[in-house]
Design a protein around this motif. Structure first.
Motif, PDB file in Angstrom:
ATOM      1  N   GLY A 390       0.816  -1.218   0.000  1.00 58.28           N
ATOM      2  CA  GLY A 390       0.000   0.000   0.000  1.00 58.28           C
ATOM      3  C   GLY A 390       0.848   1.267   0.000  1.00 58.28           C
ATOM      4  N   LEU A 391       2.038   1.190   0.589  1.00 58.46           N
ATOM      5  CA  LEU A 391       2.934   2.348   0.592  1.00 58.46           C
ATOM      6  C   LEU A 391       3.713   2.434  -0.721  1.00 58.46           C
ATOM      7  N   ALA A 392       4.150   1.276  -1.201  1.00 59.95           N
ATOM      8  CA  ALA A 392       5.004   1.245  -2.386  1.00 59.95           C
ATOM      9  C   ALA A 392       4.203   1.533  -3.656  1.00 59.95           C
ATOM     10  N   TYR A 393       3.020   0.975  -3.726  1.00 59.24           N
ATOM     11  CA  TYR A 393       2.292   0.885  -4.991  1.00 59.24           C
ATOM     12  C   TYR A 393       0.803   1.002  -4.660  1.00 59.24           C
ATOM     13  N   PRO A 394       0.364   2.218  -4.268  1.00 58.38           N
ATOM     14  CA  PRO A 394      -0.985   2.350  -3.710  1.00 58.38           C
ATOM     15  C   PRO A 394      -2.101   1.932  -4.660  1.00 58.38           C
ATOM     16  N   ASP A 395      -1.853   1.955  -5.994  1.00 66.57           N
ATOM     17  CA  ASP A 395      -2.952   1.542  -6.881  1.00 66.57           C
ATOM     18  C   ASP A 395      -2.807   0.108  -7.390  1.00 66.57           C
ATOM     19  N   PHE A 396      -2.185  -0.716  -6.560  1.00 62.76           N
ATOM     20  CA  PHE A 396      -2.024  -2.128  -6.955  1.00 62.76           C
ATOM     21  C   PHE A 396      -3.379  -2.815  -7.139  1.00 62.76           C
ATOM     22  N   ALA A 397      -4.374  -2.438  -6.314  1.00 61.73           N
ATOM     23  CA  ALA A 397      -5.668  -3.134  -6.391  1.00 61.73           C
ATOM     24  C   ALA A 397      -6.340  -2.858  -7.740  1.00 61.73           C
ATOM     25  N   LYS A 398      -6.256  -1.580  -8.149  1.00 62.27           N
ATOM     26  CA  LYS A 398      -6.843  -1.203  -9.443  1.00 62.27           C
ATOM     27  C   LYS A 398      -6.217  -2.052 -10.558  1.00 62.27           C
ATOM     28  N   ASP A 434       8.370   5.657  -3.489  1.00 60.50           N
ATOM     29  CA  ASP A 434       7.785   6.985  -3.235  1.00 60.50           C
ATOM     30  C   ASP A 434       8.941   7.877  -2.786  1.00 60.50           C
ATOM     31  N   SER A 435      10.010   7.803  -3.581  1.00 61.25           N
ATOM     32  CA  SER A 435      11.296   8.365  -3.139  1.00 61.25           C
ATOM     33  C   SER A 435      11.295   9.893  -3.089  1.00 61.25           C
ATOM     34  N   GLU A 436      10.453  10.503  -3.921  1.00 65.34           N
ATOM     35  CA  GLU A 436      10.434  11.970  -3.920  1.00 65.34           C
ATOM     36  C   GLU A 436      10.122  12.511  -2.517  1.00 65.34           C
ATOM     37  N   VAL A 437       9.198  11.835  -1.861  1.00 63.21           N
ATOM     38  CA  VAL A 437       8.801  12.296  -0.526  1.00 63.21           C
ATOM     39  C   VAL A 437       9.670  11.669   0.579  1.00 63.21           C
ATOM     40  N   TYR A 438       9.919  10.367   0.484  1.00 66.44           N
ATOM     41  CA  TYR A 438      10.511   9.696   1.642  1.00 66.44           C
ATOM     42  C   TYR A 438      12.028   9.512   1.593  1.00 66.44           C
TER      43      TYR A 438
END
Ligand code: FMN
Ligand code: SF4
Length: 454
Positions: A390-398, A434-438
């Motif tokens: 969910g943190l790495a790839y939040p739209d995995f479910a889609k 999500d490297s830009e932020v973290y």
């Protein structure tokens, strides 16, 4: 367990048939299926329809303000998850009291800030609807917690313990004569959970989770074999606080309509008498007491349970199988996933009417959908839960639901950097995807360590 094929910690499978072979050669019991339509199954709890069988699991981000409010980072994280299409959003641990916080930046719901939590829930609901239409309404659960022995104030450990557990005490530097909380204190904790549940209801969340896992206060009590008084010793006493809280919330008029849930450990992987769900003469799981407890919860109307194992502060790989961590586990990550999936499957089969949320899938990267579908097809859980994904790839479910696959270049690589951040500075997210932020936050943390070491 035998270890005949590639069973190292690292994920190095070229395709699904290689996982299949490794599972077979290692004598493991993980099921695979290509029927990804199973993820589209809706789940009904009372009047609520969960729109699909995928959940994002709680991931404490340590991004709250000092007074416990969600901040821009919190809103950003949950908006991304909501737009990602999961049917169930199990929000991270939210403290029920000031002293029960795991760190200064943990979320904490209060009379003063519940409207900020309402904004968070509203944002989740509206973002999901914007993305997938009016009918898409993900179930939102606020995870309520007291951090017990893992409480921290102003960056310093302030353990609140209900019983001594030598192995865990030694890790935290807790001495033999460190004080235990009184039964009166535990009664107050019951009150704190009730108040927090009322606020969660006002804020619009569909459900509250009475968190009893990962070594925190309520989970610690489950194995308080050596505590005296009303909350220790026999089974009925050890489960008392959890059950009393459930009863109070269920009977409370301000909480009417809240779906009751719990994130529950079924196996601590800490030897008896310090661990729950553990065989008395070995370190193997013994699910008898967890099953007894789940039966009681079911009789009290609990219809949704997220199961988990281990204690992230003690043996992290039991809880989240990884490639890179602080030590090399004595088993492969595949075996760790197998323990989670199989143990949880045993419970789902014993309690077919409860919606069990499973865990143990993020390590499988882009092949996770086939493992999740295998679990759904074989009745090993009703909902597939993903934490780090969910943190790495939040739209995995889609991507699973619409395209029947996950993108290889976006998945979590189980590098443990988010866990490292959580344990060192509280604030965490995906440093890789999500490297830009973290990444800047991670790099600052590392620089701080170098300065300290100098
Ligand atoms: C950084 C981090 C924060 C977490 N925070 C929570 C939390 O707040 N509540 C909880 O129940 N579990 C928490 N977990 C555990 C996850 O929900 C999940 O059980 C674990 O990561 C294994 O699932 P996965 O393999 O899909 O990541 C956390 C895990 C990590 C790595
Ligand atoms: S930092 Fe990102 S890639 Fe690494 S374990 Fe955490 S979520 Fe996965």
């Amino acid at each position: 367990m035998s270890n005949t094929y590639k069973s190292t910690g690292s994920f190095n499978y070229g395709d699904l048939s290689e996982i299949e072979k490794d599972i077979e050669d290692s004598g493991l019991d993980i099921k695979l299926s290509h029927n990804l339509d199973l993820f589209k199954t809706k789940r009904k709890i009372d009047d609520f329809i969960i729109p699909n069988s995928i959940a994002s699991l709680p991931m404490e981000g340590g991004d709250a303000s000092e007074d416990g409010k969600p901040t821009e980072l919190t809103f950003r994280k949950y908006e991304r998850i909501a737009r990602g299409g999961v049917g169930l959003i199990w929000l991270e641990a939210v403290s029920v009291s000031k002293e029960g916080k795991s760190n200064d930046k943990q979320l904490w719901i209060t009379e003063e800030n519940w409207t900020d939590f309402k904004k968070l829930n509203d944002l989740i609901k509206s973002s999901a609807k914007q993305e997938f239409g009016e009918d898409h309404n993900p179930l939102t659960i606020l995870q309520l917690n007291h951090s017990g022995r893992y409480c921290k104030v102003k960056g310093k450990r302030k353990p609140i313990i209900a019983t001594h557990k030598k192995l865990l005490d030694d890790k935290l530097g807790i001495s033999k004569d460190y004080h235990l909380v009184t039964d009166e204190y535990l009664r107050e904790v019951e009150e704190d959970f009730l108040q927090a549940a009322r606020l969660a209801k006002k804020a619009g969340f569909n459900s509250v989770d009475i968190k009893s896992c990962h070594g925190y206060l309520l989970a610690e009590l489950l194995s308080a074999y050596e505590r005296g008084g009303k909350y220790g010793g026999k089974f009925e006493n050890r489960i008392k606080l959890l059950v009393d809280i459930i009863d109070r919330i269920r009977e409370d008029e301000y909480c009417k309509g809240l779906i009751l849930s719990s994130r529950l450990n079924i196996y601590d992987a800490v030897p008896y008498p310090q661990g729950w769900g553990v065989n008395k003469s070995s370190l193997n799981p013994d699910l008898n007491e967890p099953k007894e407890l789940i039966k009681i919860l079911e009789d009290k109307g609990v219809k949704l349970i997220s199961l988990t194992m281990g204690n992230p502060y003690f043996i992290p790989h039991i809880n989240k199988p990884y490639d890179i961590g602080t030590y090399t586990p004595d088993e492969s990550a595949l075996e760790s996933c197998n323990r989670l999936i199989k143990g949880i499957g045993e419970i789902q089969k014993s309690f077919p009417k409860i919606h069990i949320v499973g865990v143990g899938y993020s390590w499988f990267r882009h092949m996770a959908p086939y493992v999740g579908a295998g679990s759904l097809e074989n009745g090993l859980c009703n909902i597939i839960g993903f934490g780090r994904e969910g943190l790495a790839y939040p739209d995995f479910a889609k991507d699973i639901l619409n395209d029947g696959k996950m993108k290889k270049n976006r998945v979590c690589i189980s590098c443990s950097k988010c866990s490292e951040m959580k344990s060192k500075i509280g604030t965490c997210g995906c440093v890789i995807r999500d490297s830009e932020v973290y990444l800047p936050i991670y790099n600052d943390m590392k620089k701080g360590e170098i300065v300290k070491d100098a």
